[in-house]
Design a protein around this motif. Structure first.
Motif, short mmCIF file in Angstrom:
data_model
loop_
_atom_site.label_atom_id
_atom_site.label_comp_id
_atom_site.label_asym_id
_atom_site.label_seq_id
_atom_site.Cartn_x
_atom_site.Cartn_y
_atom_site.Cartn_z
N ILE A 120 35.67 35.65 34.12
CA ILE A 120 35.71 36.76 33.18
C ILE A 120 36.66 37.80 33.75
O ILE A 120 36.62 38.11 34.94
N LYS A 121 37.54 38.35 32.89
CA LYS A 121 38.47 39.37 33.33
C LYS A 121 38.39 40.59 32.43
O LYS A 121 38.25 40.46 31.21
N LEU A 122 38.50 41.77 33.03
CA LEU A 122 38.61 43.03 32.32
C LEU A 122 39.93 43.66 32.71
O LEU A 122 40.18 43.90 33.89
N ASP A 123 40.79 43.90 31.71
CA ASP A 123 42.13 44.43 31.98
C ASP A 123 42.88 43.59 33.01
O ASP A 123 43.60 44.12 33.86
N GLY A 124 42.66 42.29 32.96
CA GLY A 124 43.37 41.37 33.85
C GLY A 124 42.76 41.20 35.22
O GLY A 124 43.24 40.38 36.02
N HIS A 125 41.68 41.93 35.52
CA HIS A 125 41.06 41.85 36.84
C HIS A 125 39.81 40.98 36.79
O HIS A 125 38.91 41.23 35.97
#
Length: 268
Positions: A63-68
């Motif tokens: 899972i990524k948030l803003d690519g992180h």
């Protein structure tokens, strides 16, 4: 136009004994989008939402948030990065007010020694924040924030759940069946608040079974089937009947309905 998603999942796997809930499931949500996640019971829709909200730990995938990349062990870790979930049946304390339930588990203590040692709550601040949240979502005139939750209607409790998520989210709100069991007037109130939540700059994942309601406000429809993403559909080029047929497996998507699978298309 293709843009990078604010929230995405790749190849999520989750099993419950011999049952595969998520079978290499993918997901994308663009900034400012409302994405509906639809699927039959057993499609893995709930497992996907819970994974994105930190309530369920997948066995594999990312899972990524803003690519992180993110790894959640509990919902508090999702809260810390700005992801909140409005539950279909929110955990509320009946004897506490709207304002008190808004801060349930995240109470604000008074400054100084009274808050640190006496553990005294700053009830005035929390009430003021509850009023500000209700006003920003357009529900201040319809709900008494000092009234105990046990006296609130089902619609008002759903609005409280959405308000609590919106009050603390900074990136994404996940709304799990917010209109389930509501009449037309109640559904309209909830959908209006969802649009107000987006107007605050938040992206929204919306789980819903009522397809006509979904078509009223979403930018994309993620169809979950047999534990994975079947496709993502643009509601401008499909009908509720088309989506119902894809959910049940009686028909597949037409090429003109589809939006890119591995990145999230910008809202129309």
């Amino acid at each position: 136009m293709i843009i990078e998603p604010v929230l995405c999942a790749r190849q999520l796997v989750k099993r419950f004994g011999g049952i595969v809930a998520l079978d290499r499931a993918d997901f994308d949500l663009a900034p400012g989008q409302i994405v509906a996640v639809v699927g039959e019971t057993g499609s893995g829709r709930t497992a996907l939402l819970q994974s994105l909200a930190g309530a369920l730990a997948p066995e594999a995938g990312e899972i990524k948030l803003d690519g992180h990349p993110l790894v959640f062990h509990d919902p508090a870790e999702a809260w810390a990065v700005g992801i909140e979930m409005a539950q279909q049946r929110p955990a509320l304390v009946p004897g506490l007010s709207f304002a008190e339930n808004l801060f349930l588990g995240r109470e604000v203590r008074r400054a100084g020694m009274l808050g640190q040692i006496g553990r005294m709550l700053d009830r005035r601040h929390m009430r003021d924040m509850a009023i500000a949240t209700a006003e920003s979502l357009g529900i201040a005139g319809t709900i008494d924030i000092d009234q105990p939750v046990e006296r609130l209607s089902r619609v008002e409790r759903r609005l409280l759940s959405l308000a609590r998520a919106a009050a603390f989210a900074s990136r994404v709100v996940i709304a799990d069946e917010p209109t389930e069991g509501l009449d037309a007037a109640g559904t309209s109130r909830v959908l209006d608040v969802i649009l107000e939540v987006r107007a605050r700059g938040l992206s929204i994942v919306l789980a819903a079974q009522n397809l006509p309601h979904v078509f009223e406000l979403v930018d994309r429809i993620h169809i979950q089937r047999l534990g994975r993403r079947l496709c993502v559909v643009d509601p401008a080029y499909a009908t509720p009947s088309d989506v119902a047929a894809m959910i049940s497996g009686t028909a597949g998507p037409r090429p003109d309905m589809l939006v890119p699978m591995h990145r999230a298309a910008a809202p129309a």
